[in-house]
Design a protein around this motif. Sequence first.
Motif, PDB file in Angstrom:
ATOM      1  N   THR A  10       0.855  -1.194   0.000  1.00 53.22           N
ATOM      2  CA  THR A  10       0.000   0.000   0.000  1.00 53.22           C
ATOM      3  C   THR A  10       0.889   1.242   0.000  1.00 53.22           C
ATOM      4  OG1 THR A  10      -1.613  -1.219   1.300  1.00 53.22           O
ATOM      5  CG2 THR A  10      -1.867   1.163   1.234  1.00 53.22           C
ATOM      6  N   LEU A  11       0.576   2.178  -0.885  1.00 58.73           N
ATOM      7  CA  LEU A  11       1.299   3.453  -0.901  1.00 58.73           C
ATOM      8  C   LEU A  11       0.267   4.568  -1.068  1.00 58.73           C
ATOM      9  CD1 LEU A  11       3.959   5.124  -0.999  1.00 58.73           C
ATOM     10  CD2 LEU A  11       3.955   4.796  -3.478  1.00 58.73           C
ATOM     11  N   GLU A  12       0.112   5.376  -0.046  1.00 57.26           N
ATOM     12  CA  GLU A  12      -0.850   6.483  -0.066  1.00 57.26           C
ATOM     13  C   GLU A  12      -2.223   6.027  -0.576  1.00 57.26           C
ATOM     14  OE1 GLU A  12       1.572   9.160  -2.249  1.00 57.26           O
ATOM     15  OE2 GLU A  12       2.875   9.491  -0.521  1.00 57.26           O
ATOM     16  N   GLY A  13      -2.715   4.920  -0.024  1.00 60.09           N
ATOM     17  CA  GLY A  13      -4.069   4.445  -0.324  1.00 60.09           C
ATOM     18  C   GLY A  13      -4.201   3.582  -1.572  1.00 60.09           C
ATOM     19  N   ARG A  14      -3.123   3.487  -2.394  1.00 60.31           N
ATOM     20  CA  ARG A  14      -3.187   2.642  -3.594  1.00 60.31           C
ATOM     21  C   ARG A  14      -2.416   1.349  -3.353  1.00 60.31           C
ATOM     22  NH1 ARG A  14      -0.492   5.543  -8.423  1.00 60.31           N
ATOM     23  NH2 ARG A  14       1.173   5.626  -6.884  1.00 60.31           N
ATOM     24  N   GLY A  45      -1.111  -6.211   3.157  1.00 63.00           N
ATOM     25  CA  GLY A  45      -1.225  -5.764   4.545  1.00 63.00           C
ATOM     26  C   GLY A  45      -0.050  -4.922   5.003  1.00 63.00           C
ATOM     27  N   LEU A  46       0.831  -4.566   4.082  1.00 59.99           N
ATOM     28  CA  LEU A  46       2.018  -3.773   4.454  1.00 59.99           C
ATOM     29  C   LEU A  46       2.024  -2.461   3.673  1.00 59.99           C
ATOM     30  CD1 LEU A  46       4.673  -6.659   4.394  1.00 59.99           C
ATOM     31  CD2 LEU A  46       3.493  -5.716   6.397  1.00 59.99           C
ATOM     32  N   THR A  47       2.447  -1.423   4.344  1.00 60.94           N
ATOM     33  CA  THR A  47       2.493  -0.111   3.700  1.00 60.94           C
ATOM     34  C   THR A  47       3.945   0.282   3.409  1.00 60.94           C
ATOM     35  OG1 THR A  47       1.637   2.149   3.804  1.00 60.94           O
ATOM     36  CG2 THR A  47       2.483   1.250   5.849  1.00 60.94           C
ATOM     37  N   LEU A  48       4.156   0.860   2.231  1.00 63.48           N
ATOM     38  CA  LEU A  48       5.506   1.217   1.769  1.00 63.48           C
ATOM     39  C   LEU A  48       5.929   2.559   2.366  1.00 63.48           C
ATOM     40  CD1 LEU A  48       7.801   0.458  -0.311  1.00 63.48           C
ATOM     41  CD2 LEU A  48       6.545   1.842  -1.968  1.00 63.48           C
ATOM     42  N   LEU A  49       7.100   2.574   3.006  1.00 64.52           N
ATOM     43  CA  LEU A  49       7.622   3.802   3.622  1.00 64.52           C
ATOM     44  C   LEU A  49       9.084   3.985   3.221  1.00 64.52           C
ATOM     45  CD1 LEU A  49       6.426   3.313   7.334  1.00 64.52           C
ATOM     46  CD2 LEU A  49       5.326   4.754   5.597  1.00 64.52           C
ATOM     47  N   PHE A 354      13.812   0.872   1.278  1.00 66.54           N
ATOM     48  CA  PHE A 354      12.468   1.178   1.762  1.00 66.54           C
ATOM     49  C   PHE A 354      12.046   0.192   2.842  1.00 66.54           C
ATOM     50  CE2 PHE A 354      12.160  -1.268  -2.209  1.00 66.54           C
ATOM     51  CZ  PHE A 354      11.413  -2.365  -1.812  1.00 66.54           C
ATOM     52  N   LEU A 355      10.922   0.529   3.472  1.00 64.76           N
ATOM     53  CA  LEU A 355      10.370  -0.290   4.549  1.00 64.76           C
ATOM     54  C   LEU A 355       8.977  -0.740   4.170  1.00 64.76           C
ATOM     55  CD1 LEU A 355      11.090   2.237   7.456  1.00 64.76           C
ATOM     56  CD2 LEU A 355      12.689   0.588   6.428  1.00 64.76           C
ATOM     57  N   LEU A 356       8.561  -1.840   4.759  1.00 65.31           N
ATOM     58  CA  LEU A 356       7.165  -2.251   4.690  1.00 65.31           C
ATOM     59  C   LEU A 356       6.681  -2.353   6.127  1.00 65.31           C
ATOM     60  CD1 LEU A 356       7.670  -4.952   1.939  1.00 65.31           C
ATOM     61  CD2 LEU A 356       6.475  -2.771   1.634  1.00 65.31           C
ATOM     62  N   ALA A 357       5.703  -1.514   6.480  1.00 62.72           N
ATOM     63  CA  ALA A 357       5.196  -1.471   7.851  1.00 62.72           C
ATOM     64  C   ALA A 357       3.840  -2.154   7.924  1.00 62.72           C
ATOM     65  CB  ALA A 357       5.087  -0.023   8.329  1.00 62.72           C
ATOM     66  N   ARG A 358       3.558  -2.713   9.108  1.00 62.28           N
ATOM     67  CA  ARG A 358       2.327  -3.494   9.291  1.00 62.28           C
ATOM     68  C   ARG A 358       1.132  -2.579   9.555  1.00 62.28           C
ATOM     69  NH1 ARG A 358       5.016  -8.140  13.228  1.00 62.28           N
ATOM     70  NH2 ARG A 358       6.075  -9.268  11.557  1.00 62.28           N
ATOM     71  N   VAL A 359       0.276  -2.461   8.546  1.00 60.87           N
ATOM     72  CA  VAL A 359      -0.902  -1.597   8.669  1.00 60.87           C
ATOM     73  C   VAL A 359      -1.834  -2.102   9.760  1.00 60.87           C
ATOM     74  CG1 VAL A 359      -2.713  -0.452   7.339  1.00 60.87           C
ATOM     75  CG2 VAL A 359      -0.711  -1.367   6.156  1.00 60.87           C
ATOM     76  N   ASP A 360      -1.769  -3.405  10.041  1.00 61.07           N
ATOM     77  CA  ASP A 360      -2.687  -3.986  11.026  1.00 61.07           C
ATOM     78  C   ASP A 360      -2.183  -3.891  12.461  1.00 61.07           C
ATOM     79  OD1 ASP A 360      -4.495  -4.568   9.093  1.00 61.07           O
ATOM     80  OD2 ASP A 360      -3.747  -6.601   8.743  1.00 61.07           O
TER      81      ASP A 360
END
Length: 418
Positions: A10-14, A45-49, A354-360
Amino acid sequence: VSTLTVTGATLEGRTVGVRCGGGKIVALGPGVSAEPGDEVLDAAGLTLLPGFVNGHTHAAMTLLRGCGDDLALMDWLRTAIWPREARLEPEDVYWGTRLACVEMVRSGTVAFWDMYWHAEEVARAARDAGMRVTVGIPIIEDDSGTGVGAGRDQVEATLARLEPWRGEHLEIALAPHAVYTVTPDTLSWVAEVAAARGLPVQIHVSETEGEVHDCVAAHGVTPAALLERLGVLGERAVLAHGVWLDDDELALIAARGATVVTNPVSNLKLATGRVFPYPRARAHGVAVGLGTDGPASNNSLDLLQEVKFLALLQKHAHLDPTVLPATEAWELLTGRYAPRLGATYPAVGERADFLLARVDEPELAAGDPVADLVYAATGAVVDTTVIGGRVVMRARAVADQDDIIGEVRRRAERLAAG
Ligand SMILES: [Zn+2]
């Protein structure tokens, strides 16, 4: 070398994919998918940071964590730290730095600016951990009798040995400790060497009020003005702390394009008595980055903790909750105001860091994503850390973690025993 493709992030909702090749991001967007032969990482389930850069630390001091806690700076250095550092073996620095790298990777840090003894061991540890590093070669001339010291010959020799390592993952810096531990003559020499070889210079500046008073008494000028006189202040200068900088110094630092790295937790723990004048520094146009300082004076390496302290401390000190809002704190953490520190934002052509963070994770489950990261999260929300297209942590697991912890325990006990 395999090509890494991240899918379903997920990146900014996409929902996007990220394809990495040659250490860079080669494709990023909703239509990006894996190609035959790619290493594929499912990021559902992971967001890109963006990955974080720690602008000032002494990584191997994980070995000295808890030594002389709760002492004043000079007492701490002279009675607890310097005597133990005199007993350090090169391998100690390697393992201490490896432990710091585990902690940094687990809290989303992809690169760090280091200043410590046995700089080659720092380089070796960062390489083995898969991290980027700017290795500062330390210079201290303090004659306190503790046996600590590194003169010009040692610096030249270390520079020569590290030179072949320079590249995408490793930069070398000169790291004179401070204006009170390095003579003006040597600082001038540092400036000449740095200019000739295009090296950054890292130095502690205006950390305590006493340092400023002593500098004025000895040299007739404040620390930043002294560095200007000696030729140290320029675009390649990275100044740690800057707590007691005055307006003239901030204007000078901005004019020279130097970077200040603020370390709020270390300043609080050592009770430096004032807060880095962030709003005035930014008003002058000073480049500002964030660091943890060493793990013996923080004692954490988690930049997601650090950024919260930074924002809260600035608000508190200025009696104004509108100072350093979450979006600005996030931009500072991700290197937007300190381009020299080398942070990148995930985009095609940029380094594949980059990182992948747990949205959950509960802390990120609802509310504003940026405010959640700055005020609610810790580094524990980071699931995956990618550096140069290489996965250095997946599902919070870092290679060799248990071995590294065992080594550091053994070595820290030996250093404490004397
Ligand atoms: Zn420091």
